[in-house]
Design a protein around this motif. Structure first.
Motif, PDB file in Angstrom:
ATOM      1  N   SER A 106      34.706  39.541  50.522  1.00  0.00           N
ATOM      2  CA  SER A 106      35.179  40.919  50.687  1.00  0.00           C
ATOM      3  C   SER A 106      35.923  41.393  49.441  1.00  0.00           C
ATOM      4  O   SER A 106      35.775  42.550  49.019  1.00  0.00           O
ATOM      5  N   THR A 107      36.702  40.507  48.841  1.00  0.00           N
ATOM      6  CA  THR A 107      37.445  40.881  47.640  1.00  0.00           C
ATOM      7  C   THR A 107      36.505  41.271  46.509  1.00  0.00           C
ATOM      8  O   THR A 107      36.722  42.271  45.807  1.00  0.00           O
ATOM      9  N   PHE A 108      35.445  40.504  46.332  1.00  0.00           N
ATOM     10  CA  PHE A 108      34.541  40.801  45.220  1.00  0.00           C
ATOM     11  C   PHE A 108      33.594  41.951  45.534  1.00  0.00           C
ATOM     12  O   PHE A 108      33.123  42.631  44.615  1.00  0.00           O
ATOM     13  N   MET A 109      33.326  42.196  46.788  1.00  0.00           N
ATOM     14  CA  MET A 109      32.600  43.412  47.123  1.00  0.00           C
ATOM     15  C   MET A 109      33.459  44.634  46.803  1.00  0.00           C
ATOM     16  O   MET A 109      32.974  45.646  46.268  1.00  0.00           O
ATOM     17  N   LEU A 110      34.750  44.550  47.118  1.00  0.00           N
ATOM     18  CA  LEU A 110      35.667  45.632  46.771  1.00  0.00           C
ATOM     19  C   LEU A 110      35.763  45.794  45.258  1.00  0.00           C
ATOM     20  O   LEU A 110      35.806  46.925  44.742  1.00  0.00           O
ATOM     21  N   LYS A 111      35.775  44.676  44.554  1.00  0.00           N
ATOM     22  CA  LYS A 111      35.820  44.740  43.097  1.00  0.00           C
ATOM     23  C   LYS A 111      34.573  45.425  42.542  1.00  0.00           C
ATOM     24  O   LYS A 111      34.651  46.229  41.606  1.00  0.00           O
ATOM     25  N   GLY A 112      33.411  45.116  43.147  1.00  0.00           N
ATOM     26  CA  GLY A 112      32.176  45.760  42.702  1.00  0.00           C
ATOM     27  C   GLY A 112      32.212  47.266  42.916  1.00  0.00           C
ATOM     28  O   GLY A 112      31.741  48.041  42.074  1.00  0.00           O
ATOM     29  N   PRO A 156      40.470  51.436  33.376  1.00  0.00           N
ATOM     30  CA  PRO A 156      39.977  51.021  34.705  1.00  0.00           C
ATOM     31  C   PRO A 156      40.806  49.839  35.232  1.00  0.00           C
ATOM     32  O   PRO A 156      40.911  48.808  34.570  1.00  0.00           O
ATOM     33  N   TYR A 157      41.365  50.009  36.408  1.00  0.00           N
ATOM     34  CA  TYR A 157      42.233  48.967  36.956  1.00  0.00           C
ATOM     35  C   TYR A 157      41.608  48.221  38.126  1.00  0.00           C
ATOM     36  O   TYR A 157      42.241  47.335  38.707  1.00  0.00           O
ATOM     37  N   GLY A 158      40.384  48.540  38.497  1.00  0.00           N
ATOM     38  CA  GLY A 158      39.761  47.892  39.652  1.00  0.00           C
ATOM     39  C   GLY A 158      39.622  46.397  39.497  1.00  0.00           C
ATOM     40  O   GLY A 158      39.898  45.623  40.426  1.00  0.00           O
ATOM     41  N   SER A 159      39.230  45.939  38.295  1.00  0.00           N
ATOM     42  CA  SER A 159      39.039  44.503  38.074  1.00  0.00           C
ATOM     43  C   SER A 159      40.358  43.745  38.159  1.00  0.00           C
ATOM     44  O   SER A 159      40.438  42.675  38.771  1.00  0.00           O
ATOM     45  N   ILE A 160      41.417  44.313  37.576  1.00  0.00           N
ATOM     46  CA  ILE A 160      42.716  43.635  37.590  1.00  0.00           C
ATOM     47  C   ILE A 160      43.271  43.572  39.004  1.00  0.00           C
ATOM     48  O   ILE A 160      43.831  42.549  39.427  1.00  0.00           O
ATOM     49  N   VAL A 161      43.134  44.656  39.762  1.00  0.00           N
ATOM     50  CA  VAL A 161      43.639  44.681  41.136  1.00  0.00           C
ATOM     51  C   VAL A 161      42.938  43.626  41.985  1.00  0.00           C
ATOM     52  O   VAL A 161      43.566  42.869  42.730  1.00  0.00           O
ATOM     53  N   ALA A 162      41.607  43.558  41.891  1.00  0.00           N
ATOM     54  CA  ALA A 162      40.852  42.583  42.686  1.00  0.00           C
ATOM     55  C   ALA A 162      41.187  41.149  42.268  1.00  0.00           C
ATOM     56  O   ALA A 162      41.333  40.258  43.114  1.00  0.00           O
TER      57      ALA A 162
END
Length: 561
Positions: A106-112, A156-162
């Motif tokens: 789920s975490t990496f789907m959110l990251k995607g 872009p902060y999505g990668s760092i957050v995930a």
């Protein structure tokens, strides 16, 4: 920079081979050191006879029977009930493993979703340039193919957050699982401590391997073939209302190599993503662990209310200064032992167990993914340096003095370290030959054969080193043999087959030799011989009747001497 460095360097495969050698040599060296320390401290064979655990003795579910061996009374726990509880413990562990796998996916789907630049919502996951001022000249494009929009500036902060959330998730799930696993282990009612520790180690390793390494394994070996090149294109087609045909090119990319971790327009390599994940895991784990060990008790003491602080000061009377001019009795000074008794008790099993667990999984971080982050051993060294000092502070100032407990070896952790070394060879070989970009331009069959050749070669090296390195040094084996011989003579009172019985000895010198119980009563053979000769000379000079009846023999011997 740290987050943008290229990890597909030509020397990385060489470093992976070096780490494979190092992990094997480290394990073999540890086995030799372990046996040496056990012999030096008298722990060899200490686990052959163990006492029953107090919780096992006090369990009312036990049945008291007579031992079928010697008839002595003993406690008996029904095997059927024991097997049922152990199966429930494994079911609980498996449930947590499934929950962890779902959390990682789920975490990496959110990251995607947060990093997909093919979507119109991408700007929502970008820090504006007014805050991220260092990105003022950066240009980002987002949107569907053919209608791209340029975004000037932004981070872009999505990668760092995930990535950060996955590191926090590891700590949260471990904090939830560990006390539950311990309670299940107590419920299983193991007879001795070694059985209790082995069962607890197995539960924590099965869960911890997926919890701590699941995200890294997913990035390295599962993300591209099953998500980036199969599931993600299918989801794109379904979102656009297109029909999904299994025979279309959507599925053709699943077996293509080299594997890239690109989703949408994110073109970071898999090794780079593993690199970022390892840095986040090490950093967050080091900070959180030391805050829990050192800062929380300190903050709790600071946060005491005034009444609680007065009560604590009243209890710690040893540190109060008595006023000599004050009338009335002076409060008794508490001893150091009484003050230390108020501290938290150091857990006999959980304390060393947590340290072993942390070190074993840190060994896995340093060796399993050396190809993705060659600086992982350095981070392990820094983490250990900080952890040693935080443990010293915790044990020295916040806990009572630990109760000494003997151990012949590290138990099941030894087999887990060996398993980690084997897994490191397979993992690094796959990262070099399949996941990374070290073999760009080769087809997938060539890369697969290269993986098999590298993996099998390192495995044979591991076996050769293990066979050629004795688990017990020669001097330790000799000392243990000597110890066994002394025990057989002094403790077991085994008769010496080489020397004749004392009463049958004809030589008066040998007949005078006795074996004494202490070193102070022992008499050397040379001292006995000198004493006998001195008596003979004295009798010869005195002209004793025994000497005359002997024909002057002793006297003549004296003259000859």
């Amino acid at each position: 920079g740290l987050w943008g460095a290229k990890v597909d360097h030509v020397l990385v495969p060489v470093f992976c081979v070096f780490m494979s050698f190092w992990s094997v040599l480290y394990f073999e060296s540890w086995k030799s050191t372990q046996v040496t320390m056990a012999q030096r401290w008298g722990m060899h064979g200490s686990e052959d006879e163990q006492q029953d655990r107090p919780t096992f003795i006090q369990n009312p579910e036990n049945v008291e029977i007579n031992s079928p061996v010697d008839g002595s009374p003993m406690f008996y726990f029904p095997p059927a009930l024991s097997a049922h509880r152990k199966n429930m413990g494994m079911l609980m562990t498996s449930t947590f493993v499934v929950i962890t796998m779902i959390g990682v996916f789920s975490t990496f789907m959110l990251k995607g979703i947060m990093t997909d630049q093919n979507r119109d919502y991408f700007p929502y996951f970008v820090v504006p340039p007014s805050i991220a001022f260092w990105t003022a000249d950066t240009k980002l494009q987002y949107g569907a193919l053919g209608s791209k929009t340029t975004l000037v500036g932004g981070f872009p902060y999505g990668s760092i957050v995930a990535t950060g959330w996955n590191s926090v998730q590891i700590l949260l799930l471990d904090g939830i699982f560990s006390p539950i696993a311990y309670r299940y282990n107590v419920w299983e009612n193991h007879r001795v401590n070694t059985e209790f520790e082995d069962a607890l180690i197995m539960k924590n390793f099965l869960f911890g391997f997926i919890n701590k390494f699941g995200a890294l394994i997913y990035i390295a070996f599962l993300k591209v073939p099953f998500v980036a090149r199969t599931l993600w294109p299918i989801l794109d087609a379904m979102a656009d209302g297109e029909s999904v045909d299994p025979n279309t090119e959507l599925y053709d990319g699943a077996a293509e190599l080299p594997w890239s971790c690109g989703i949408g327009m994110n073109k970071d390599t898999c090794l780079m993503e593993i690199h970022q994940q390892l840095v986040a895991i090490f950093g967050i784990n080091m900070i959180v662990t030391n805050v829990v060990k050192v800062m929380i008790p300190f903050l709790m003491e600071i946060g005491m209310t005034e009444e609680e602080q007065e009560e604590k000061d009243d209890v710690d009377a040893e540190f109060e200064k008595a006023d000599a001019s004050a009338a009335g009795p002076i409060k008794r000074m508490r001893s150091k032992v009484e003050c230390e008794f108020d501290l938290e008790e150091f857990p006999l099993i959980e304390g060393p167990f947590d340290s072993y667990k942390e070190l074993v999984f840190q060994f896995g971080y340093a060796t399993l993914f050396a190809a993705a982050y060659p600086l992982a051993p350095l981070l392990s060294f820094m983490s250990n340096y900080v952890d040693i000092r935080s443990d010293l502070y915790s044990i020295g100032y916040e806990n009572r003095r630990p109760i000494p407990a003997n151990a012949e070896d590290i138990g099941s952790w030894e087999g887990i370290l060996d398993t980690m070394g084997t897994a490191a060879i397979i993992s690094n070989s796959a990262l070099v030959c399949l996941t990374g970009e070290f073999m760009d331009g080769y087809d997938w069959m060539t890369r697969l054969l290269s993986f098999l050749a590298m993996e099998h070669g390192l495995m044979m090296m591991k076996v050769a080193i293990s066979v050629g390195s004795p688990d017990m040094p020669e001097e330790v084996e000799m000392q243990l043999g000597r110890q066994e011989f002394i025990v057989s003579k002094l403790i077991d009172d085994r008769e010496d087959d080489q020397d004749p019985p004392l009463e049958e000895a004809e030589d008066p010198i040998h007949a005078a030799i006795e074996v004494f119980q202490t070193d102070e009563d022992a008499v050397l053979k040379l001292e006995v011989e000198e004493q006998v000769r001195a008596d003979l000379k004295r009798r010869a000079k005195a002209g004793a009747p025994d000497d005359e009846s002997a024909g002057g023999g002793p006297a003549e011997e004296t003259k000859d001497d």
